[in-house]
Design a protein around this motif. Structure first.
Motif, mmCIF file in Angstrom:
data_model
loop_
_atom_site.group_PDB
_atom_site.id
_atom_site.type_symbol
_atom_site.label_atom_id
_atom_site.label_comp_id
_atom_site.label_asym_id
_atom_site.label_seq_id
_atom_site.Cartn_x
_atom_site.Cartn_y
_atom_site.Cartn_z
ATOM 1 N N LEU A 1 1.609 2.064 -3.916
ATOM 2 C CA LEU A 1 0.164 1.859 -3.847
ATOM 3 C C LEU A 1 -0.330 1.002 -5.009
ATOM 4 O O LEU A 1 -1.176 0.121 -4.829
ATOM 5 N N VAL A 2 0.213 1.257 -6.196
ATOM 6 C CA VAL A 2 -0.156 0.447 -7.358
ATOM 7 C C VAL A 2 0.289 -0.995 -7.139
ATOM 8 O O VAL A 2 -0.459 -1.943 -7.423
ATOM 9 N N ALA A 3 1.504 -1.174 -6.606
ATOM 10 C CA ALA A 3 2.001 -2.523 -6.328
ATOM 11 C C ALA A 3 1.152 -3.199 -5.253
ATOM 12 O O ALA A 3 0.854 -4.397 -5.355
ATOM 13 N N LEU A 4 0.764 -2.454 -4.242
ATOM 14 C CA LEU A 4 -0.081 -3.010 -3.184
ATOM 15 C C LEU A 4 -1.420 -3.484 -3.747
ATOM 16 O O LEU A 4 -1.882 -4.579 -3.433
ATOM 17 N N TYR A 5 -2.022 -2.682 -4.597
ATOM 18 C CA TYR A 5 -3.287 -3.069 -5.211
ATOM 19 C C TYR A 5 -3.108 -4.279 -6.125
ATOM 20 O O TYR A 5 -3.931 -5.196 -6.111
ATOM 21 N N GLY A 6 -2.024 -4.280 -6.906
ATOM 22 C CA GLY A 6 -1.767 -5.409 -7.794
ATOM 23 C C GLY A 6 -1.565 -6.708 -7.042
ATOM 24 O O GLY A 6 -2.104 -7.753 -7.421
ATOM 25 N N GLY B 1 -4.108 -11.574 -2.748
ATOM 26 C CA GLY B 1 -4.941 -11.408 -1.565
ATOM 27 C C GLY B 1 -4.148 -11.106 -0.316
ATOM 28 O O GLY B 1 -3.702 -9.985 -0.109
ATOM 29 N N GLY B 2 -3.952 -12.101 0.513
ATOM 30 C CA GLY B 2 -3.310 -11.918 1.811
ATOM 31 C C GLY B 2 -1.832 -11.565 1.757
ATOM 32 O O GLY B 2 -1.275 -11.140 2.759
ATOM 33 N N TYR B 3 -1.214 -11.742 0.611
ATOM 34 C CA TYR B 3 0.206 -11.415 0.493
ATOM 35 C C TYR B 3 0.463 -9.917 0.352
ATOM 36 O O TYR B 3 1.616 -9.492 0.302
ATOM 37 N N CYS B 4 -0.578 -9.122 0.314
ATOM 38 C CA CYS B 4 -0.382 -7.678 0.175
ATOM 39 C C CYS B 4 0.311 -7.087 1.403
ATOM 40 O O CYS B 4 0.887 -6.011 1.328
ATOM 41 N N SER B 5 0.295 -7.803 2.521
ATOM 42 C CA SER B 5 0.983 -7.295 3.707
ATOM 43 C C SER B 5 2.496 -7.274 3.522
ATOM 44 O O SER B 5 3.191 -6.590 4.267
ATOM 45 N N VAL C 1 3.921 -5.956 0.956
ATOM 46 C CA VAL C 1 4.207 -4.689 0.291
ATOM 47 C C VAL C 1 3.968 -3.518 1.239
ATOM 48 O O VAL C 1 4.443 -2.419 1.021
ATOM 49 N N LEU C 2 3.253 -3.773 2.312
ATOM 50 C CA LEU C 2 2.858 -2.716 3.239
ATOM 51 C C LEU C 2 4.030 -1.944 3.853
ATOM 52 O O LEU C 2 3.939 -0.713 3.955
ATOM 53 N N PRO C 3 5.150 -2.567 4.254
ATOM 54 C CA PRO C 3 6.256 -1.768 4.797
ATOM 55 C C PRO C 3 6.809 -0.753 3.794
ATOM 56 O O PRO C 3 7.145 0.374 4.164
ATOM 57 N N TRP C 4 6.876 -1.140 2.517
ATOM 58 C CA TRP C 4 7.343 -0.214 1.482
ATOM 59 C C TRP C 4 6.369 0.959 1.357
ATOM 60 O O TRP C 4 6.787 2.119 1.253
ATOM 61 N N THR C 5 5.079 0.683 1.417
ATOM 62 C CA THR C 5 4.069 1.729 1.283
ATOM 63 C C THR C 5 4.132 2.698 2.465
ATOM 64 O O THR C 5 4.136 3.914 2.278
ATOM 65 N N VAL C 6 4.188 2.169 3.657
ATOM 66 C CA VAL C 6 4.191 3.020 4.852
ATOM 67 C C VAL C 6 5.477 3.838 4.948
ATOM 68 O O VAL C 6 5.451 5.032 5.259
ATOM 69 N N THR C 7 6.607 3.215 4.644
ATOM 70 C CA THR C 7 7.886 3.932 4.709
ATOM 71 C C THR C 7 7.959 5.031 3.667
ATOM 72 O O THR C 7 8.402 6.147 3.962
ATOM 73 N N SER C 8 7.514 4.754 2.455
ATOM 74 C CA SER C 8 7.565 5.788 1.427
ATOM 75 C C SER C 8 6.599 6.922 1.738
ATOM 76 O O SER C 8 6.887 8.088 1.451
#
Length: 53
Positions: A21-26, A32-36, A38-45
């Motif tokens: 979540l911290v990485a996603l926010y960072g 901006g749009g590159y946060c997607s 990081v999204l697979p890591w966030t959802v899987t974890s």
């Protein structure tokens, strides 16, 4: 015959979720749009922390 269930510790998965979540926010703040990316890591974890996987 009785079945035994063992409770798995999900602490490391919750920590991984919070770090993601911290990485996603960072990445959102910086890229901006590159946060997607990081999204697979966030959802899987998150799914692993809830013991869905």
């Amino acid at each position: 015959m009785p079945t035994t269930t063992t409770k798995k510790s999900t602490t490391k998965h919750w920590i991984s979720f919070l770090v993601s979540l911290v990485a996603l926010y960072g990445v959102y703040v910086i890229g901006g749009g590159y946060c997607s990316m990081v999204l697979p890591w966030t959802v899987t974890s998150f799914a692993m922390a809830l013991d869905l996987l």
